[in-house]
Design a protein around this motif. Structure first.
Motif, PDB file in Angstrom:
ATOM      1  N   GLY B  98       0.843  -1.369   0.108  1.00 18.15           N
ATOM      2  CA  GLY B  98       0.001   0.109  -0.026  1.00 18.15           C
ATOM      3  C   GLY B  98       0.855   1.202  -0.039  1.00 18.15           C
ATOM      4  N   GLY B  99       2.158   1.104   0.650  1.00 18.93           N
ATOM      5  CA  GLY B  99       2.876   2.365   0.602  1.00 18.93           C
ATOM      6  C   GLY B  99       3.706   2.621  -0.669  1.00 18.93           C
ATOM      7  N   GLU B 100       3.641   1.702  -1.764  1.00 16.70           N
ATOM      8  CA  GLU B 100       4.529   1.534  -2.910  1.00 16.70           C
ATOM      9  C   GLU B 100       3.617   2.314  -3.916  1.00 16.70           C
ATOM     10  N   ILE B 101       4.261   3.153  -4.841  1.00 16.75           N
ATOM     11  CA  ILE B 101       3.552   3.848  -5.895  1.00 16.75           C
ATOM     12  C   ILE B 101       3.222   2.737  -6.838  1.00 16.75           C
ATOM     13  N   ARG B 102       2.019   3.161  -7.198  1.00 12.28           N
ATOM     14  CA  ARG B 102       1.402   2.267  -8.297  1.00 12.28           C
ATOM     15  C   ARG B 102       2.398   1.963  -9.550  1.00 12.28           C
ATOM     16  N   PRO B 103       2.565   0.829 -10.001  1.00 14.76           N
ATOM     17  CA  PRO B 103       3.818   0.620 -10.778  1.00 14.76           C
ATOM     18  C   PRO B 103       3.685   1.556 -12.069  1.00 14.76           C
ATOM     19  N   GLU B 104       2.828   1.808 -12.673  1.00 19.44           N
ATOM     20  CA  GLU B 104       2.598   2.747 -14.039  1.00 19.44           C
ATOM     21  C   GLU B 104       2.996   4.103 -13.468  1.00 19.44           C
ATOM     22  N   PHE B 105       3.111   4.516 -12.325  1.00 20.32           N
ATOM     23  CA  PHE B 105       3.391   5.940 -12.066  1.00 20.32           C
ATOM     24  C   PHE B 105       4.917   6.001 -11.121  1.00 20.32           C
ATOM     25  N   GLU B 106       5.721   4.751 -11.246  1.00 25.85           N
ATOM     26  CA  GLU B 106       6.856   4.576 -10.629  1.00 25.85           C
ATOM     27  C   GLU B 106       8.053   5.840 -11.466  1.00 25.85           C
ATOM     28  N   PRO B 107       8.492   6.427 -10.492  1.00 25.35           N
ATOM     29  CA  PRO B 107       9.501   7.374 -11.199  1.00 25.35           C
ATOM     30  C   PRO B 107      10.580   6.956 -11.845  1.00 25.35           C
ATOM     31  N   LYS B 108      10.978   7.520 -12.903  1.00 18.20           N
ATOM     32  CA  LYS B 108      12.025   7.221 -13.813  1.00 18.20           C
ATOM     33  C   LYS B 108      13.226   8.112 -13.634  1.00 18.20           C
ATOM     34  N   PRO B 109      14.399   7.405 -14.293  1.00 21.59           N
ATOM     35  CA  PRO B 109      15.532   8.336 -13.970  1.00 21.59           C
ATOM     36  C   PRO B 109      15.497   9.758 -14.525  1.00 21.59           C
ATOM     37  N   GLY B 110      15.858  10.674 -13.879  1.00 26.42           N
ATOM     38  CA  GLY B 110      15.832  11.972 -14.069  1.00 26.42           C
ATOM     39  C   GLY B 110      14.375  12.779 -13.591  1.00 26.42           C
ATOM     40  N   GLU B 111      13.653  11.974 -13.077  1.00 27.97           N
ATOM     41  CA  GLU B 111      12.555  12.386 -12.476  1.00 27.97           C
ATOM     42  C   GLU B 111      12.795  12.719 -10.902  1.00 27.97           C
ATOM     43  N   ILE B 112      12.014  13.693 -10.451  1.00 31.89           N
ATOM     44  CA  ILE B 112      12.561  14.006  -8.945  1.00 31.89           C
ATOM     45  C   ILE B 112      11.508  13.707  -8.238  1.00 31.89           C
ATOM     46  N   VAL B 113      11.945  13.144  -6.941  1.00 38.97           N
ATOM     47  CA  VAL B 113      11.091  12.805  -5.951  1.00 38.97           C
ATOM     48  C   VAL B 113      11.405  13.694  -4.544  1.00 38.97           C
ATOM     49  N   ALA B 114      10.527  14.257  -4.086  1.00 38.41           N
ATOM     50  CA  ALA B 114      10.930  15.339  -3.093  1.00 38.41           C
ATOM     51  C   ALA B 114      10.770  14.479  -1.880  1.00 38.41           C
ATOM     52  N   THR B 115      11.355  14.891  -0.831  1.00 39.18           N
ATOM     53  CA  THR B 115      11.234  14.308   0.505  1.00 39.18           C
ATOM     54  C   THR B 115       9.583  14.049   0.891  1.00 39.18           C
ATOM     55  N   GLU B 116       9.106  13.157   1.853  1.00 41.37           N
ATOM     56  CA  GLU B 116       7.757  12.898   2.162  1.00 41.37           C
ATOM     57  C   GLU B 116       7.405  13.916   2.972  1.00 41.37           C
ATOM     58  N   HIS B 117       5.970  14.320   2.678  1.00 41.74           N
ATOM     59  CA  HIS B 117       5.256  15.256   3.662  1.00 41.74           C
ATOM     60  C   HIS B 117       4.424  14.832   4.672  1.00 41.74           C
ATOM     61  N   TRP B 118       4.576  15.391   5.567  1.00 38.96           N
ATOM     62  CA  TRP B 118       3.827  14.863   7.084  1.00 38.96           C
ATOM     63  C   TRP B 118       2.106  14.983   7.214  1.00 38.96           C
ATOM     64  N   CYS B 119       1.653  16.034   6.491  1.00 37.25           N
ATOM     65  CA  CYS B 119       0.418  16.595   6.460  1.00 37.25           C
ATOM     66  C   CYS B 119      -0.161  16.359   5.152  1.00 37.25           C
ATOM     67  N   SER B 120      -0.551  17.543   4.706  1.00 36.10           N
ATOM     68  CA  SER B 120      -1.195  17.693   3.305  1.00 36.10           C
ATOM     69  C   SER B 120      -0.511  18.278   2.274  1.00 36.10           C
ATOM     70  N   SER B 121       0.162  19.452   2.545  1.00 32.25           N
ATOM     71  CA  SER B 121       1.110  19.820   1.633  1.00 32.25           C
ATOM     72  C   SER B 121       2.404  19.476   1.058  1.00 32.25           C
ATOM     73  N   GLY B 122       2.703  19.243  -0.220  1.00 34.46           N
ATOM     74  CA  GLY B 122       3.835  18.719  -0.590  1.00 34.46           C
ATOM     75  C   GLY B 122       4.965  19.441  -0.525  1.00 34.46           C
ATOM     76  N   PHE B 123       4.865  20.809  -0.374  1.00 27.47           N
ATOM     77  CA  PHE B 123       5.749  21.739   0.214  1.00 27.47           C
ATOM     78  C   PHE B 123       6.317  21.822   1.739  1.00 27.47           C
ATOM     79  N   ALA B 124       5.332  21.678   2.496  1.00 24.74           N
ATOM     80  CA  ALA B 124       5.505  21.783   3.936  1.00 24.74           C
ATOM     81  C   ALA B 124       6.786  21.051   4.598  1.00 24.74           C
ATOM     82  N   ASN B 125       7.417  21.521   4.884  1.00 26.14           N
ATOM     83  CA  ASN B 125       8.599  20.630   5.699  1.00 26.14           C
ATOM     84  C   ASN B 125       9.250  19.650   4.722  1.00 26.14           C
TER      85      ASN B 125
END
Lengths: 208, 208, 208, 208
Positions: B98-125
């Motif tokens: 359940g905590g894995e990305i659905r396979p078709e959406f798996e990041p490819k090389p050169g795609e950027i994954v931000a650190t995980e967010h604790w609440c709702s905003s992808g920007f906060a912390n």
């Protein structure tokens, strides 16, 4: 300088970058830090402060530098010189011994590890401020490496964000006495409310 | 509403929380999202936008929710209700399917994954703002889940930070039509400079 | 050190704290800065860089320290030593000549003044990052005062936030040569991608 | 929902945008807010909460929207729709009656006014987080305008930053019942630990 006091509810120990690459024999950067670190007993002092905090139940937080991973920085258009250096040295390479925390400093259950920082400040682009706030912390006791880069940056950011900082001056190290002097005598006194020895801090913590 | 234009240098696709728990049959929250998500073809649309971005070499970024790990939140003095819920459900549990990305959406090389967010905003912390800046990005095309929580929060923060946002209205989903309406019709129009269909966005990207 | 290039779309000049209290005869702190500032022609250099930027239509931003107002700090539980000093000296007192910008450096229409900063970094707790982003800026040319406090802090934060920084080394000043050395030779080289003279910067800007 | 408790050391009242343009007869936006605001006695309730906080010595903070000034936004490359609207209406124009705080809500000595926010969140690009921290605050009681824009944005950001929020549901208003419902019933319950009436909050504060 104001008289700083501590209490368990408001105070945390912040340990910065206790990686093998920095503070273990054989680490990539250890040879450059060794002279200063051995002269002031940096590693034993760091351990004394950590143990005192654990014994007194002062909560412990870790600010850790980004561990190098393949692909990092390659697509960046803008990068600071200190990041170019980390990139070229693969400092704290993920999955290697150098990128592991030196065993005595390994976080224990209930100790809090912030997300890794990309540059020097443990606060920039991480969850450190959030995690300190959710634990009610306002006062930080800071130990770790390197005095004029990550430590100074983290102390500066802490003060900017409203934290009261104590710097433990013999539980940090640097490449040279001149770099230590710039950090401990020129810059950090503007941002840390107290700059103390390990002995002073351990005594204060022990009395909590 | 202003006419938004894109170019490869300034524009990125931002994919929010494409976890199995949200968008795969069997995921912990899928049953609550399914009705809305199937009615608007959310998952196929997300994939069309992602593929269009990849084909046009529009850079892809991921904003991912904190994966639950044992010990999380236990020592917090202050916690938001949405985090209490995540805690009790162990949403996106680390190390589980359940905590894995659905396979078709798996990041490819050169795609950027931000650190995980604790609440709702992808920007906060997190390092999302830093990573967008180091890549020169000013315009975001947003897809993902859930419309009135993480998506709306990320769109609001993006606007507050100075980004120009395009929301893809049929590449998101929610618990109910009313929740979708609150996000897409009441709130996001204040912060997103364009609210478009997948078809409109895919056509725009294809012409870059 | 990487070769830095400029262009009008991405580059801004950032002027830090050009207050009378710092850089005008009679200012509260001028006597402490004077020796270094006169030795390197700091003020004329700052003016040359500013004029070059204006002539080339490189956008100009101002980062200004909080002007002291009655009541400030009185209710704070936590305060950094540098803020205690600003409090006791009433530095840049609001409504006084010392808290005014030296006339030659007065912002012109179209130049952007960020909200005042409380400590040393022009970015901390201000709208500077937002205003740079809404103008599409990624590269900063930095001049102003004081090298090891506000200037270094702002350069460090800029790098942490993903900006590419050029420091103009003879368009800043400090209390002593040692303080200048700590800022310009020990710390800023880690965060600024170029450290140039006024002449070098003016020539680069003139060719835009 | 957790049982929220208050104490004077940790709790503050946060008053959002009590400008004449919003809440006084004749204000630019008052006609659009009037129906909802009069139906729930918004203004008298805001005043009751404010007076209760003052009487109990719960510290009061103000989050104020940017007052329009000539030149604002003109040079921005990126701007959110809600900012375009503020620009075209010259909302809270600086130096005009509409940009003044309604007299009963005027800050008193010892009350803290954060720097003005450019978009909707009282935290974004301001010193609000710093000022709360330097006063040791972790719990916010929120009143003011407008429910689904500045109030919701500020509540969302507060939760993201680690604050515990109480929303006073009849001391806010909006353009329509539907907008109020989106804010108070759909979104804010995820981020505020308590959503109470004025009577409940006043009683709680009175007992401190």
């Amino acid at each position: 300088m104001m008289k700083v006091t501590y209490n368990k509810q408001l105070t945390a120990l912040l340990v910065i970058d206790p990686y093998n690459d920095f503070i273990s024999e054989g680490g990539k950067i250890w040879d450059r830090l060794k002279t200063v670190a051995e002269a002031n007993d940096c590693i034993p002092h760091m351990l004394q402060v950590l143990n005192a905090a654990r014994k007194a139940e002062v909560r412990v937080f870790y600010a850790l530098h980004h561990r190098y991973r393949p692909g990092d920085y390659e697509t960046w258009k803008y990068i600071a010189p200190i990041q170019e250096a980390a990139w070229s040295h693969k400092a704290f390479e993920n999955g290697t011994w150098g990128g592991e925390i030196r065993p005595e400093f390994e976080p224990k259950p209930g100790e809090i590890v912030a997300t890794e920082h990309w540059c020097s400040s443990g606060f920039a682009n991480t969850d450190l401020d959030l995690l300190l706030k959710t634990h009610g912390i306002h006062k930080l006791i800071v130990i770790g490496l390197i005095a004029h880069t990550c430590v100074e940056a983290t102390v500066r950011f802490a003060a900017e964000l409203g934290y009261e900082v104590t710097m433990v001056k013999d539980a940090t190290a640097d490449y040279s006495d001149e770099d230590m002097h710039a950090a401990l005598d020129i810059n950090i006194p503007n941002y840390a409310s107290a700059i103390l020895t390990t002995k002073q801090v351990v005594d204060s913590i022990a009395s909590l």
